[in-house]
Design a protein around this motif. Structure first.
Motif, short mmCIF file in Angstrom:
data_model
loop_
_atom_site.label_atom_id
_atom_site.label_comp_id
_atom_site.label_asym_id
_atom_site.label_seq_id
_atom_site.Cartn_x
_atom_site.Cartn_y
_atom_site.Cartn_z
N GLN A 195 0.94 -1.10 -0.15
CA GLN A 195 0.13 0.54 -0.09
C GLN A 195 1.06 0.91 0.30
O GLN A 195 0.65 2.39 -0.77
N ASP A 198 2.59 1.83 -3.75
CA ASP A 198 1.16 2.11 -4.34
C ASP A 198 1.16 3.53 -4.12
O ASP A 198 1.29 4.39 -5.82
N ALA A 199 1.15 3.64 -3.43
CA ALA A 199 1.26 6.05 -2.44
C ALA A 199 2.21 6.49 -3.45
O ALA A 199 2.12 7.61 -3.60
N THR A 201 5.17 5.27 -4.48
CA THR A 201 5.97 5.04 -5.62
C THR A 201 5.40 5.23 -7.11
O THR A 201 5.64 6.01 -8.53
N THR A 202 3.88 3.87 -7.30
CA THR A 202 3.66 4.17 -8.56
C THR A 202 2.82 5.46 -8.83
O THR A 202 2.95 6.04 -9.54
N LYS A 203 2.21 5.88 -7.40
CA LYS A 203 1.03 6.72 -8.29
C LYS A 203 1.75 8.62 -7.96
O LYS A 203 2.01 9.13 -8.14
N GLY A 204 3.05 8.21 -6.57
CA GLY A 204 3.60 9.77 -5.78
C GLY A 204 5.19 9.78 -6.59
O GLY A 204 4.96 10.99 -6.59
N GLN A 386 9.64 3.11 -11.66
CA GLN A 386 8.41 4.21 -10.89
C GLN A 386 7.00 2.26 -10.81
O GLN A 386 5.96 2.50 -10.17
N HIS A 387 7.87 2.11 -11.84
CA HIS A 387 6.65 0.46 -11.92
C HIS A 387 7.24 -0.73 -11.64
O HIS A 387 6.68 -2.04 -11.53
N ASP A 390 3.92 -1.79 -9.86
CA ASP A 390 2.62 -1.28 -10.39
C ASP A 390 2.13 -2.04 -10.97
O ASP A 390 2.62 -2.62 -12.17
N TRP A 393 0.53 -3.02 -14.22
CA TRP A 393 2.15 -2.58 -15.40
C TRP A 393 2.40 -4.28 -15.43
O TRP A 393 2.96 -4.29 -16.75
N ASN A 439 -4.55 -3.88 -6.45
CA ASN A 439 -3.24 -4.42 -6.22
C ASN A 439 -2.81 -5.29 -4.77
O ASN A 439 -1.65 -5.14 -4.76
#
Ligand SMILES: Cc1cc2nc3c(=O)[nH]c(=O)nc-3n(C[C@H](O)[C@H](O)[C@H](O)COP(=O)(O)OP(=O)(O)OC[C@H]3O[C@@H](n4cnc5c(N)ncnc54)[C@H](O)[C@@H]3O)c2cc1C
Length: 625
Positions: A195, A198-199, A201-204, A386-387, A390, A393, A439
Motif C-alpha cells: 500500500q 503504491d502511494a 512510488t507508483t502514484k507519487g 516507478q513501475h 505497479d 504494469w 493491488n
C-alpha cells in the motif's frame, strides 16, 4: 556506548520511569486468563466495546474448521486461502507463519480491538493494564517468532489503520528550529508495504525504504530495523523514520521524534516490535527515484563438489570486485545439490550496464562447459523504477520483459516464442478473492512462506573484512562447507557495508546491532513445511523431520559462525532459540534499550518473546519471574 557514559549523556533523571507504577511488580504476579475469577466481566468488556466504537471483536480461529468439517467446502476454501497472505492478514486470529517446531503454534486472542486510531489503542492499553491482561499487538502479522499472537490475550489489531499522507516538506513536531523540512510520507500503523509503495512510488513517483515482502507491516518492519531490496543504497527502514505517534503503557498518546521523546524514538528504530509502546502512525522520509530497477536471475549447476567450490571462490572474488556497491541488493543462494542461484536486484543501472557488470562472471562460467551448466534462462534486465510495484504494469508488460525484441533489455537463454502466451506472468501472485483490491499482490519468491510452519531458521551478519583478498579463500571455503549441510542465502541488501555515507549515518543512528553497518551481507538458512498445524489430522507438523532440519540449519550456520568472533543476528529473521539474543540482536545498543524499556514500560505491559525486558517474564508473558 556503555551504560555509564549513556547515563552521563542523557542525565540519569531522564531514565526514571515516566509512569506511576500501578501493577504489582513483585514476583508471582500473573496476568489473568479467561478461567480466572477476576477475568473482566461482560459489562466491563461492553464498556470497552463502547469506548472503541463497537470495534471489540471476539477472535475466531479460522483453522478450527479443519477439525470440525475437514471435507466441507469451507475447509477446502481455507486450504486455498492459507496460501494467500492477504487472506491471512485479514484474519485477527491468524498469522503469516503458523508456527515453529518445538517453539510455538499460532493461537487466537480472546478479543481484539480492531483499532481505527490512537484513541482506540489507548482504550485497549488502559483496559489491559487496569485488568492485568496479557496484551499483544499485530500489524502485518509477519513475525517469524510468533510475537504478534498470544492465547488468552487482548489483541490490538491495526489492520484497518492504513491512511497515507504524502508531504513535500515535513518537519517533526518540536524540531522546527533544528531540522530542515523534507519530503516524507505518513503511514497508519496497519499499512502494509504494498500500500505504501503504491502511494509513494507508483502514484507519487518517489521512493520509500520499506521491506522486500509486499505484505509486511510498516510498524513491525521499522521496529525490526527493516531491509528492502535497495537498502544497500538507502539504508534501513528504521533509518528513514522521522516521527512516530505512539501510545505508551500509561495510555498516553505521545509523539516520538528526534526532538520529542528522542530516547523512545531511537528505541523504535530497530529496538524490536511490541516492546515499548503501541505505534499508531509513522512518518518516514521519501527519496528521489532512480530511473531503473533491475532483476538478475539465473541458476548454475556445478558438475562436482570441486567445481562447486571453484565456483563459489570465483563468485566471492567477483562479488568483491564488481557487486560490492550500492547498486546491488538481494540474494545469492547456495545449495547442497551444488546449485548456485542468483536472485539479485539492481538500482540505478539500465539493462546494458547491468549486463556489462555480469559479463566477466558469465564468461568465466561459459569457459568450463564440462563443469557448469546454466539451468533455465539468464535474465538480466531493467524496468522503469516507478513501475516496480505497479501491478497493472506488470500484468500488461511481462511478455515484453521476458521475451525481448532484438534491442530489448533482457538477456535470455533459448526460448520458443510461440510459448509466450502459455507462460504465466513471472513475478507476482494475486489475491483472487472476490472483491479483492487490484493491488493485492505478492512476489512469487515470498510465496513459500505464506502459512508455513518453520523447522529451523537462523541468520548471521558477515563482516566486509571477509571480502579482503587475504580472507576470500577462507570465506569461500566456509560457504562451501555450510552448503554441505543446508541451503542458505546471502542477503547482500541486509548488510550495509558498501552503502553511501548518508545511508550509513541514518542507519547508525538506530538501535539495530551496529554489526549491520560493517557487514557485506546477512546469511540466512531456514527450512519449513507448507501449511500445517498441530492437532489437525493429515496436516500435522512433521516434528521429527523438522528437528533434523533444524540441526542441519544450525550446522550450516555453525560453519559461518567460525568466521565471525561476535556473531550478530537480525532480530526479525533469526532463531527462536537464539542464545544470547540481547547481544546478537542489538550488540552494544542493548543496555541503552533496557534502560528505555524501564523508563517507558516499567511494569512490562508490553511483552514479546526475546524482546527487550522479556527476561523478567515466563515464556508466555503471563508470569513475572
Ligand atoms: C514472508 C516474509 C518476508 C519478510 N521479508 C522481510 C524483508 O524483506 N525485510 C525485512 O527486514 N524483514 C522481512 N521479514 C521480517 C518482517 O519484517 C518482520 O517480521 C516484521 O516485524 C513484521 O512486521 P509485521 O507488522 O508484518 O508483523 P507483526 O507480526 O504484526 O509484528 C511484528 C512485531 O511488531 C509488533 N508490532 C506490530 N505492529 C505494531 C505496532 N503498531 N506497535 C507496536 N508494535 C507493533 C508486533 O507485536 C510484533 O512483535 C519478512 C517476514 C516474512 C514472514
Amino acid at each position: 556506548m556503555n551504560r555509564r557514559s549513556f547515563l552521563k549523556a542523557v542525565g540519569s533523571a531522564a531514565l526514571l520511569p515516566i509512569l506511576p507504577r500501578r501493577l504489582s511488580a513483585s514476583t508471582n504476579f500473573s496476568r489473568r486468563r479467561p478461567a480466572d475469577a477476576a477475568w473482566p466481566s461482560q459489562s466491563a468488556w461492553k464498556q470497552l466495546n463502547d469506548a472503541v466504537g463497537e470495534n471489540l471483536i471476539p477472535v475466531e480461529f479460522p483453522l478450527s474448521v479443519l477439525k470440525t468439517d475437514p471435507e466441507g467446502a469451507a475447509a477446502q476454501l481455507l486450504a486455498k486461502n492459507l496460501r494467500n497472505p492477504y487472506y491471512i492478514g485479514d484474519q485477527p486470529g491468524l498469522t503469516e507463519t503458523l508456527g515453529w517446531v518445538d517453539a510455538w503454534a499460532t493461537k487466537p486472542s480472546v478479543y481484539a480491538v480492531a483499532a481505527r486510531n490512537a484513541h482506540d489503542i489507548a482504550e485497549a492499553v488502559n483496559f489491559a493494564r487496569e485488568n492485568n491482561l496479557r496484551l499483544v499487538v499485530k500489524g502485518g502479522g509477519h513475525s517469524y517468532q510468533g510475537t504478534s499472537n498470544a492465547p488468552d490475550s487482548l489483541l490490538i489489531w491495526t489492520r484497518h489503520m492504513h491512511d497515507i499522507e504524502m508531504h513535500t516538506a515535513f518537519v517533526p513536531q518540536g524540531c522546527e528550529q533544528t531540522l530542515q523540512p523534507q519530503p516524507a510520507v505518513t503511514l497508519g500503523a496497519g499499512t502494509i508495504w504494498m500500500q505504501a509503495y503504491d502511494a509513494v512510488t507508483t502514484k507519487g513517483g518517489r521512493y520509500v525504504q520499506g521491506g522486500g515482502c509486499t505484505t509486511v507491516g510498516v510498524a513491525g518492519l521499522i521496529q525490526s530495523g527493516g531491509f528492502g531490496s535497495h537498502s544497500k543504497h538507502y539504508g534501513t527502514a528504521a533509518g528513514g523514520l522521522l516521527e512516530a505517534e505512539v501510545v505508551t503503557a500509561d495510555g498516553e498518546i505521545r509523539i516520538a521524534n528526534a526532538c520529542t521523546n528522542p530516547d523512545l524514538f531511537w528505541a523504535l528504530k530497530g529496538g524490536g516490535g511490541g516492546s515499548y509502546c503501541v505505534v499508531s502512525k509513522v512518518t518516514v522520509r521519501t527519496h528521489d527515484l532512480p530511473e531503473f530497477f533491475g532483476p538478475t536471475n539465473f541458476t548454475i549447476k556445478a558438475a562436482s563438489d570441486d567445481d562447486y567450490k571453484r565456483l563459489i571462490r570465483e563468485f566471492v572474488s567477483f562479488y568483491a570486485e564488481h557487486l560490492f556497491n550500492d547498486h546491488w541488493g538481494e540474494q545469492a543462494r547456495m545449495n547442497p545439490d551444488n546449485k548456485f542461484v542468483i536472485s539479485m536486484l539492481s538500482q540505478g543501472l539500465d539493462a546494458g550496464q547491468a549486463k556489462k557488470v555480469w559479463q566477466p562472471f558469465l564468461d568465466w562460467v561459459a569457459r568450463s562447459p564440462q563443469a557448469y551448466s546454466i539451468e533455465g534462462r539468464v535474465v538480466i534486465g531493467s524496468l522503469p523504477a516507478q513501475h516496480m510495484w505497479d501491478v497493472q504494469w506488470w500484468k500488461e508488460h511481462w511478455p515484453e520483459l521476458a521475451f525481448p525484441n532484438p534491442n530489448g533489455s533482457l538477456l535470455t537463454g533459448l526460448l520458443d516464442y510461440s510459448l509466450v502466451h502459455l507462460i504465466p506472468q513471472p513475478v507476482l501472485n494475486f489475491d483472487d478473492r472476490p472483491g479483492a483490491e487490484p493491488n493485492n499482490a505478492w512476489w512469487k519468491g515470498d510465496g513459500g512462506q505464506v502459512g508455513w510452519f518453520i523447522w529451523g531458521f537462523e541468520s548471521l551478519w558477515l563482516p566486509a573484512s571477509l571480502l579482503e583478498n587475504s580472507a576470500q579463500e577462507r570465506l569461500a571455503d566456509a560457504l562451501f562447507a555450510s552448503s554441505r549441510h543446508s541451503g542458505f542465502e546471502l542477503h547482500f541488501n541486509k548488510g550495509l557495508a558498501g552503502a553511501p555515507p548518508d545511508a550509513i549515518a541514518r542507519s547508525k543512528d538506530t538501535a539495530t546491532n551496529p554489526a549491520v553497518l560493517t557487514a557485506f551481507a546477512l546469511a540466512i538458512a531456514g527450512d519449513a513445511q507448507g501449511p500445517a498445524y498441530p492437532g489437525i489430522p493429515g496436516h500435522e507438523p512433521s516434528v521429527a523431520e523438522g528437528r533434523k532440519a533444524a540441526e542441519r540449519v544450525d550446522q550450516c550456520m555453525g560453519q559461518l559462525r567460525t568466521l565471525v568472533p561476535d556473531p550478530g543476528a537480525y532480530v526479525s529473521e533469526s532463531n527462536y532459540f537464539e542464545k544470547g539474543w540481547q547481544q546478537a540482536y542489538w550488540g552494544s545498543n542493548h543496555p541503552r534499550l533496557a534502560e528505555i524499556k524501564k523508563k517507558y514500560d516499567p511494569d512490562g505491559l508490553f511483552f514479546v518473546h526475546s524482546g527487550v525486558g522479556s527476561e523478567q517474564w515466563s515464556r508466555d508473558g503471563f508470569t513475572k519471574l
